[in-house]
Scaffold this active site. Sequence first.
Site, PDB file in Angstrom:
ATOM      1  N   HIS A  46      -6.920  -1.999  15.011  1.00 50.05           N
ATOM      2  CA  HIS A  46      -6.862  -1.236  13.814  1.00 50.05           C
ATOM      3  C   HIS A  46      -6.721  -2.138  12.567  1.00 50.05           C
ATOM      4  O   HIS A  46      -7.533  -2.299  11.679  1.00 50.05           O
ATOM      5  CB  HIS A  46      -5.983  -0.211  13.935  1.00 50.05           C
ATOM      6  CG  HIS A  46      -6.068   1.017  12.547  1.00 50.05           C
ATOM      7  ND1 HIS A  46      -6.891   1.830  12.686  1.00 50.05           N
ATOM      8  CD2 HIS A  46      -5.531   0.651  11.384  1.00 50.05           C
ATOM      9  CE1 HIS A  46      -6.774   2.474  11.278  1.00 50.05           C
ATOM     10  NE2 HIS A  46      -5.946   1.820  10.421  1.00 50.05           N
ATOM     11  N   GLU A  47      -5.521  -2.714  12.578  1.00 45.73           N
ATOM     12  CA  GLU A  47      -5.388  -3.788  11.307  1.00 45.73           C
ATOM     13  C   GLU A  47      -6.284  -4.775  11.295  1.00 45.73           C
ATOM     14  O   GLU A  47      -6.846  -5.280  10.256  1.00 45.73           O
ATOM     15  CB  GLU A  47      -3.632  -4.154  11.399  1.00 45.73           C
ATOM     16  CG  GLU A  47      -2.754  -3.082  11.465  1.00 45.73           C
ATOM     17  CD  GLU A  47      -2.900  -1.832  10.728  1.00 45.73           C
ATOM     18  OE1 GLU A  47      -3.414  -2.157   9.571  1.00 45.73           O
ATOM     19  OE2 GLU A  47      -2.384  -0.917  10.913  1.00 45.73           O
TER      20      GLU A  47
ATOM     21  N   GLU B   5      -9.944   4.384   6.216  1.00 46.09           N
ATOM     22  CA  GLU B   5      -8.881   4.956   7.365  1.00 46.09           C
ATOM     23  C   GLU B   5      -9.778   5.583   8.320  1.00 46.09           C
ATOM     24  O   GLU B   5      -9.618   5.258   9.584  1.00 46.09           O
ATOM     25  CB  GLU B   5      -7.596   5.493   6.844  1.00 46.09           C
ATOM     26  CG  GLU B   5      -6.777   4.627   6.024  1.00 46.09           C
ATOM     27  CD  GLU B   5      -6.342   3.517   6.893  1.00 46.09           C
ATOM     28  OE1 GLU B   5      -6.300   3.488   7.804  1.00 46.09           O
ATOM     29  OE2 GLU B   5      -5.694   2.633   6.020  1.00 46.09           O
TER      30      GLU B   5
ATOM     31  N   GLU C 140       0.885  -1.004   0.073  1.00 43.14           N
ATOM     32  CA  GLU C 140      -0.148   0.271   0.174  1.00 43.14           C
ATOM     33  C   GLU C 140       0.740   1.232  -0.086  1.00 43.14           C
ATOM     34  O   GLU C 140       1.685   1.360   0.842  1.00 43.14           O
ATOM     35  CB  GLU C 140      -0.896   0.092   1.189  1.00 43.14           C
ATOM     36  CG  GLU C 140      -2.115   1.173   1.237  1.00 43.14           C
ATOM     37  CD  GLU C 140      -2.873   1.380   2.350  1.00 43.14           C
ATOM     38  OE1 GLU C 140      -2.608   0.651   3.239  1.00 43.14           O
ATOM     39  OE2 GLU C 140      -3.451   2.178   2.329  1.00 43.14           O
TER      40      GLU C 140
ATOM     41  N   GLY D  36       3.096   2.329  11.045  1.00 42.49           N
ATOM     42  CA  GLY D  36       2.873   1.544  12.006  1.00 42.49           C
ATOM     43  C   GLY D  36       2.695   0.145  11.622  1.00 42.49           C
ATOM     44  O   GLY D  36       3.379  -0.728  12.292  1.00 42.49           O
ATOM     45  N   ALA D  37       2.011  -0.333  10.865  1.00 45.36           N
ATOM     46  CA  ALA D  37       1.456  -1.619  10.539  1.00 45.36           C
ATOM     47  C   ALA D  37       0.430  -1.602   9.158  1.00 45.36           C
ATOM     48  O   ALA D  37      -0.032  -0.567   8.793  1.00 45.36           O
ATOM     49  CB  ALA D  37       0.775  -2.411  11.525  1.00 45.36           C
ATOM     50  N   MET D  38       0.300  -2.633   8.544  1.00 48.41           N
ATOM     51  CA  MET D  38      -0.541  -3.168   7.377  1.00 48.41           C
ATOM     52  C   MET D  38      -1.325  -4.218   7.470  1.00 48.41           C
ATOM     53  O   MET D  38      -0.781  -5.258   7.635  1.00 48.41           O
ATOM     54  CB  MET D  38       0.479  -3.059   6.241  1.00 48.41           C
ATOM     55  CG  MET D  38      -0.094  -3.125   4.991  1.00 48.41           C
ATOM     56  SD  MET D  38      -1.025  -1.974   4.402  1.00 48.41           S
ATOM     57  CE  MET D  38      -2.187  -2.403   3.324  1.00 48.41           C
ATOM     58  N   GLU D  39      -2.485  -3.973   6.793  1.00 45.46           N
ATOM     59  CA  GLU D  39      -3.527  -4.882   7.116  1.00 45.46           C
ATOM     60  C   GLU D  39      -3.643  -6.087   5.894  1.00 45.46           C
ATOM     61  O   GLU D  39      -4.754  -6.370   5.630  1.00 45.46           O
ATOM     62  CB  GLU D  39      -4.982  -4.082   7.246  1.00 45.46           C
ATOM     63  CG  GLU D  39      -5.223  -3.477   5.761  1.00 45.46           C
ATOM     64  CD  GLU D  39      -4.797  -1.719   5.587  1.00 45.46           C
ATOM     65  OE1 GLU D  39      -3.877  -1.328   6.314  1.00 45.46           O
ATOM     66  OE2 GLU D  39      -5.568  -1.199   4.777  1.00 45.46           O
TER      67      GLU D  39
ATOM     68  N   HIS E 141      -9.490  -3.581   9.817  1.00 49.72           N
ATOM     69  CA  HIS E 141      -9.476  -3.480   8.636  1.00 49.72           C
ATOM     70  C   HIS E 141      -9.944  -4.631   7.591  1.00 49.72           C
ATOM     71  O   HIS E 141     -10.285  -4.499   6.218  1.00 49.72           O
ATOM     72  CB  HIS E 141      -8.032  -3.153   7.951  1.00 49.72           C
ATOM     73  CG  HIS E 141      -7.515  -1.764   7.830  1.00 49.72           C
ATOM     74  ND1 HIS E 141      -8.448  -0.351   7.173  1.00 49.72           N
ATOM     75  CD2 HIS E 141      -6.485  -1.013   8.448  1.00 49.72           C
ATOM     76  CE1 HIS E 141      -7.859   0.633   7.519  1.00 49.72           C
ATOM     77  NE2 HIS E 141      -6.634   0.455   8.019  1.00 49.72           N
TER      78      HIS E 141
HETATM   79  N1  PHE Z   1      -2.984   1.092   5.870  1.00 50.30           N
HETATM   80  C1  PHE Z   1      -2.295   1.069   6.958  1.00 50.30           C
HETATM   81  C2  PHE Z   1      -2.821   1.330   8.157  1.00 50.30           C
HETATM   82  O1  PHE Z   1      -3.558   2.492   8.474  1.00 50.30           O
HETATM   83  C3  PHE Z   1      -0.991   2.282   6.809  1.00 50.30           C
HETATM   84  C4  PHE Z   1      -0.099   2.203   5.956  1.00 50.30           C
HETATM   85  C5  PHE Z   1       0.129   2.746   4.734  1.00 50.30           C
HETATM   86  C6  PHE Z   1       1.155   1.176   6.024  1.00 50.30           C
HETATM   87  C7  PHE Z   1       0.862   2.815   3.718  1.00 50.30           C
HETATM   88  C8  PHE Z   1       2.216   1.238   5.062  1.00 50.30           C
HETATM   89  C9  PHE Z   1       1.852   2.093   3.993  1.00 50.30           C
HETATM   90  O2  PHE Z   1      -3.414   0.460   8.837  1.00 50.30           O
HETATM   91 ZN    ZN Z   2      -5.534   1.773   8.618  1.00 46.34          ZN
END
Ligand code: PHE
Ligand code: ZN
Length: 878
Positions: A300-301, A323, A124, A264-267, A304
């Site tokens: 949060h993740e 988001e 992402e 922070g992290a990715m879903e 998603h």
């Molecule tokens: N989509 C992720 C989140 O909010 C954030 C994110 C965006 C991580 C782009 C990496 C790169 O949970």
């Molecule tokens: Zn998010």
Amino acid sequence: MAEPQAIHLKDYLPPAYLVDDVALKFDLDDHATRVSARLKMRRHPQREAGLPLELFGTALRLTHIAIEGQPLDEGEYRLDAERLVIAKVPERFELTTEVIIDPAANTALEGLYRSSSMFCTQCEPEGFRRITYYPDRPDVMATFTTTVIGDRERLPVLLSNGNPIESGELPNGRHFVTWRDPFPKPSYLFALVAGTLEKVEDHFTTVSGRRVTLQIWVERENLDKTEFAMGALKRAMKWDEEAYGREYDLDLFMIVAVNDFNMGAMENKGLNIFNSSAVLANPATTVDANFQRVEGIVAHEYFHNWSGNRVTCRDWFQLALKEGFTVFRDQSFSADVNSAPVKRIEDVSVLRTMQFAEDAGPTAHPVRPESFIEISNFYTLTVYEKGAEIVRMLRQLLGAERFRAGADLYFSRFDGQAVRVEDFVSSMSEAGDVDLTRFMRWYAQAGTPVLEVEGEYDAEAQVYRLKVRQHTPATPGQPAERKLPLHLPLRLGLLDADGAAIPLWLDGESRGTDTVVELFEAEHEFRFERVPSAPVPSLLRGFSAPVKLRFPYDRGQLALLVKYDEDGFNRWDAGQRLALAAIEEAILALQAGVEPRLDPTLLDVFTHLLDTPSDDLAVLAEMLKLPSEAYIAGEQETIDIDAIHQARRFVTRALGEALEPRFRALFEANQSEVPYAPSFEQIAQRSLKNVALGYLCATGGEEALHLAQHQFEQDRNMTDVRAALTLLAHSDAHQLGDPAVKAFGERWAHDPLVMDQWFAIQVTRPQPDVLDRVRFLMRHPAFSIKNPNKVRALIGAFANLNRVNFHRLDGEGYRLVADVVIELNRLNPDIAARIVTPLTHFQRLDAERQSLMRAELERIRREPLSRNLFEVIEKALA
Ligand code: PHE
Ligand code: ZN
């Protein structure tokens, strides 16, 4: 190099071709990973026949390309730095490609890259195009089958989305695992991880009785930091079933901790990838606030999976669709499992300090931007936090039940689709039976609206009139005269002179003691009847809308609200207003060269807070904290960096001196022998104790510093150790601070997340010698400019939290940050464009600082800029 061009929402067109199914094969190698792709494609039913096929691709070396098994001749396609275009394709076809990529050289941390000993991905928003040629946009959804091949010894664990369906040995010490994800998804949710990883495993049984395997994958030395995140994950899964009726949909849910990560992290579907700082936690290494951050991000993740993955975004302009909603969901979760009022106070603090600053600065943008040059620049506080406030307002306007019905409708109607903000809002409008036409303006209009409220009491008629006017200031591209009135809920109550709640009668109707009125126009008047005496209004309870509220409160009225308002949030907010007034008075005194005095009303309120038994220690701790320098600055017309710092210190110290015995008693009363737990009751207690210690140390008294030293040496948990170390390191008592800093650094040299804290503590030291310390620490073996956490801990903390030194009048603070930005521009453009932010907020500073900051931005501009930095710098210098 051509100047980067903006992309506009109004130009949206569906893609010419869709992908139904993808088969990927990765043959992993540090510098030459081979990626083969087979895409089953067809023409988009709504686009005309005969259009060329356009695929995105960046930093890929194409070694093979065929359609329906027929290799293409060079003349049949065109390649440039960002695209592969095939002039002619059939209506339905299979495209196969093979490319070679270089993960070890990837310092941008987008696409496939190396982090410590592993391979991992970040796709992402547009990272997938660094993996293979693809229509890399969220409105193209496909099922994925992924085979990962790697060295059995070095890469024993091979992960991707979905469920493992096959694995086996290969020649030359290699092995493979094949993964299948049955849910169609956009490419930005693709993930792959390979490395020497260990897992902890647990299970969760969903409402419908399906048993889901939960795994957290980490490097071996972090196995003792996974328990908390696993618990948080289970709490989140349960909560989403109860609060939103959302059940998990695969048999396996994995989290992986990686050290090098931009966010922070990715879903990613079934395979969330986390910055290690957002998942690893244990009492010896992690402070309370970070336990809560981990809990919130894990949730949060996970959330998603529905708000983002099952229902995704049509295009990146709709980012807030997933988001804003998901942040609102994680905020509600954290409020439910912890102290709800404190969670609200913390979220509002972030919004008012950081999002309001963004909204007032050169990169201000609507929650749904109309154009962008680089979409990575729009993962902002505005999209996330203001986006969440918009959803919160919808819930306030609809009520809990109708809001839930709207969410249910949204999820069921759009499951499996890539949709727009309109689709979310119309679900709410339909299920809630409310007109949200004007409400949509919240997504289109940038800037923080200002509510100006006046009250008028007519004793004879026993009527209280509240006049409310709203306006939104100009923002780049949106002049003030084009801003329209917004639809918002204003929650309020009235207090009498003794602090008792006055029953509300509005338009002949009883409304209890707490009500919500709706604003849609530039001006409204609300007429409260049967008001027996002149009231004090408690306005915008719970911070019911993301606005700046102006009401001419006097200090006595604020003190009354602090003591008696039934809304915990507004009690806190009244205290903040009072403290701000006291600090502003001290600022004026300092500017005039006279001795500041401690505002007696503030002292009275603090005395009251410390003397009145409280049933909510968590809120009390928040109430005893003064507004931050950044928040104070946000409230000034022209920002006097040094006076703000001095005035805030003065008030802190004066309170500490005046109330020393009380703070001492509070400190003692909140000592605890109980084994550490990150429970909100314990967190409140530690927070209170450490706030008290802060006031005691602010007096400069030796005895207080020895209390801090003792707490540091007791070494009970990281929260207390860090609080004590910060006080020692920020004091003038070198003989206490220096050895403590040294001991801590040696003890934790092996733990990168603790070293981040060690960096941050040192670079936020207010004394002027800090700049040498920053430079020195940049050469420390634990620092690396390639690691975003280190950059944030050292440079980010310095620039954002050490305002007096960042804004030094010799310009050295700016220069240091600009130098780092220039280096990061080559290594990691996303982080470069984030770390530059404080340099762009010069608009309300004095002329001297403005020109110093501009000069640094000009210097940056002379570099060959990444798209990310180009966009930010152009806006800042416009
Ligand atoms: N989509 C992720 C989140 O909010 C954030 C994110 C965006 C991580 C782009 C990496 C790169 O949970
Ligand atoms: Zn998010």
